[in-house]
Design a protein around this motif. Structure first.
Motif, PDB file in Angstrom:
ATOM      1  N   PHE A   9       0.775   5.313   1.398  1.00 63.91           N
ATOM      2  CA  PHE A   9       0.021   6.371   2.008  1.00 63.91           C
ATOM      3  C   PHE A   9       0.790   7.625   1.667  1.00 63.91           C
ATOM      4  O   PHE A   9       1.925   7.580   1.785  1.00 63.91           O
ATOM      5  CB  PHE A   9       0.061   6.144   3.729  1.00 63.91           C
ATOM      6  CG  PHE A   9      -0.159   7.360   4.339  1.00 63.91           C
ATOM      7  CD1 PHE A   9      -1.535   7.736   4.453  1.00 63.91           C
ATOM      8  CD2 PHE A   9       0.708   8.141   4.853  1.00 63.91           C
ATOM      9  CE1 PHE A   9      -1.901   8.982   5.037  1.00 63.91           C
ATOM     10  CE2 PHE A   9       0.201   9.081   5.673  1.00 63.91           C
ATOM     11  CZ  PHE A   9      -0.794   9.688   5.733  1.00 63.91           C
ATOM     12  N   HIS A  22       0.716  -1.045   0.011  1.00 61.94           N
ATOM     13  CA  HIS A  22       0.114   0.136   0.161  1.00 61.94           C
ATOM     14  C   HIS A  22       0.917   1.188   0.025  1.00 61.94           C
ATOM     15  O   HIS A  22       1.851   1.441   0.504  1.00 61.94           O
ATOM     16  CB  HIS A  22      -1.034   0.118   1.037  1.00 61.94           C
ATOM     17  CG  HIS A  22      -1.750  -1.158   1.254  1.00 61.94           C
ATOM     18  ND1 HIS A  22      -3.102  -1.068   0.964  1.00 61.94           N
ATOM     19  CD2 HIS A  22      -1.717  -2.258   1.994  1.00 61.94           C
ATOM     20  CE1 HIS A  22      -3.527  -2.160   1.085  1.00 61.94           C
ATOM     21  NE2 HIS A  22      -2.755  -3.073   1.599  1.00 61.94           N
ATOM     22  N   ASN A  78      -7.994   0.159  14.085  1.00 63.02           N
ATOM     23  CA  ASN A  78      -7.924   0.098  12.605  1.00 63.02           C
ATOM     24  C   ASN A  78      -6.678   0.543  11.994  1.00 63.02           C
ATOM     25  O   ASN A  78      -6.027   1.706  11.967  1.00 63.02           O
ATOM     26  CB  ASN A  78      -9.109   1.520  12.120  1.00 63.02           C
ATOM     27  CG  ASN A  78      -9.344   1.352  10.602  1.00 63.02           C
ATOM     28  OD1 ASN A  78      -8.309   1.207   9.796  1.00 63.02           O
ATOM     29  ND2 ASN A  78     -10.551   1.512  10.033  1.00 63.02           N
ATOM     30  N   TYR A  79      -6.199  -0.492  11.458  1.00 66.28           N
ATOM     31  CA  TYR A  79      -4.892  -0.433  11.139  1.00 66.28           C
ATOM     32  C   TYR A  79      -4.382   0.566  10.017  1.00 66.28           C
ATOM     33  O   TYR A  79      -3.436   1.151   9.870  1.00 66.28           O
ATOM     34  CB  TYR A  79      -4.079  -1.746  10.716  1.00 66.28           C
ATOM     35  CG  TYR A  79      -4.705  -2.465   9.558  1.00 66.28           C
ATOM     36  CD1 TYR A  79      -4.067  -2.477   8.372  1.00 66.28           C
ATOM     37  CD2 TYR A  79      -5.743  -3.482   9.506  1.00 66.28           C
ATOM     38  CE1 TYR A  79      -4.328  -3.056   7.243  1.00 66.28           C
ATOM     39  CE2 TYR A  79      -6.021  -4.095   8.513  1.00 66.28           C
ATOM     40  CZ  TYR A  79      -5.662  -3.604   7.269  1.00 66.28           C
ATOM     41  OH  TYR A  79      -5.949  -4.286   6.240  1.00 66.28           O
ATOM     42  N   GLN A  80      -5.393   0.710   9.190  1.00 68.46           N
ATOM     43  CA  GLN A  80      -5.275   1.523   7.916  1.00 68.46           C
ATOM     44  C   GLN A  80      -5.205   3.188   8.322  1.00 68.46           C
ATOM     45  O   GLN A  80      -4.185   4.004   8.315  1.00 68.46           O
ATOM     46  CB  GLN A  80      -6.258   1.373   6.855  1.00 68.46           C
ATOM     47  CG  GLN A  80      -6.155  -0.067   6.267  1.00 68.46           C
ATOM     48  CD  GLN A  80      -7.166  -0.063   5.201  1.00 68.46           C
ATOM     49  OE1 GLN A  80      -8.225   0.538   5.322  1.00 68.46           O
ATOM     50  NE2 GLN A  80      -6.763  -0.871   4.174  1.00 68.46           N
ATOM     51  N   SER A  81      -6.059   3.392   9.434  1.00 66.72           N
ATOM     52  CA  SER A  81      -6.103   4.639   9.978  1.00 66.72           C
ATOM     53  C   SER A  81      -4.803   5.177  11.108  1.00 66.72           C
ATOM     54  O   SER A  81      -4.443   6.057  10.809  1.00 66.72           O
ATOM     55  CB  SER A  81      -7.472   5.042  10.876  1.00 66.72           C
ATOM     56  OG  SER A  81      -7.489   6.191  11.549  1.00 66.72           O
TER      57      SER A  81
END
Length: 287
Positions: free
Chosen positions: A106, A104, A143-146
């Motif tokens: 970011f 991913h 929430n690992y993405q946040s």
């Protein structure tokens, strides 16, 4: 807080489960036909068991795509993860949570922070990451993405505050490769609790804040002019020294007054911004 780490879950080939499911369907048909034909409770019991077995087997079948993992939770307890791609049969009563293992990106917004010298700057970066521990990603953080987004921005802010925007030593602008490695290490330290690996981190935007940009640009220009002048003066001094040494080696000795005048003229000619205009001395006319 108890740390949860990933481990392999119990599972078998889904094709074996499919075969068992077909057998239970035949069992179900046999029991249903017997119940319809003879109406005995014996066949009713078999029908109930076959129906229960078929429902459990069908609920336990699932697929895993490439670069994906499935975490299993049974009665509120983590019972392992399945990483192998393909068709699987696992605990049919376990809740399945899918986690992408793909890479991913970011990209942070432009953050306004103060550098080590207190100057307001704008900075942004891109962080390349992936999940390496599904249990930590799902159960250690909300929430690992946040979490990745917030902690990456915190790492960028912390790094920007430790170094000046531009300086003779280590700086954000002057050492991009070293800054990128340090940003990667800073982000990795913050994200390891979520089972995330940082593959790369690099600045994508770096500039002075608009309110000080013009002043800092003039300051940089002044520093560049001073550095250029210093270089010109050092070169001129060396050329004058070589000229004096060359005259002495040629046997042309000058007194101190003439040396001073020669040094003055050479320095003016070499350092002046405009082209020097020679003046020819033809002597003195006496009448």
């Amino acid at each position: 807080m108890r740390e949860v780490k990933e481990f392999p879950a119990w599972r078998v080939s889904g094709f074996l489960g499919l075969l068992l499911l077909l057998l239970t369907l035949f069992w179900l048909l046999w029991a249903g036909a017997g119940l319809f034909r003879e109406g005995e409770l014996f066949y009713l019991g078999h029908l109930a068991l076959a129906l229960l077995a078929s429902l459990l087997l069908s609920a336990g079948l699932f697929t895993v795509q490439p670069n994906e993992a499935v975490a299993l939770v049974f009665l509120g307890r983590y019972v392992g993860s399945v990483r192998e791609e393909g068709f699987h049969l696992a605990n049919p009563l376990a809740q399945r949570k899918r986690v992408s293992l793909r890479v991913h990106n970011f990209t942070s917004d432009k953050l306004k922070v103060n550098d080590a010298q207190g100057n307001p700057i704008e900075i942004a970066a891109v962080v390349v990451w992936r999940v390496v521990d599904t249990a930590k990603a799902l159960f250690q953080v909300e929430n690992y993405q946040s979490f990745v987004a917030i902690q990456s921005e915190a790492a960028i802010r912390a790094l920007a505050s430790r170094y000046p925007y531009d300086a003779e030593g280590k700086s954000l602008r002057g050492n991009p490769e070293e800054i990128a490695e340090e940003l990667k290490a800073e982000a990795q330290e913050r994200l390891k609790v979520a089972g995330v690996e940082v593959l790369e981190a690099r600045l994508t935007h770096l500039a002075y804040a608009p309110e000080v940009a013009q002043a800092m640009l003039r300051r940089q220009q002044a520093l560049a002019v001073v550095a250029a002048r210093r270089l010109i003066v050092e070169a001129a001094v060396g050329m004058v020294r070589e000229a004096l040494e060359g005259l002495e080696e040629a046997g042309l000795s000058l007194d101190e007054e003439r040396k001073a005048a020669m040094v003055n003229n050479l320095m003016v000619a070499l350092v002046a911004e405009t082209q020097a205009q020679p003046v020819v001395n033809v002597g003195t006319l006496y009448t």
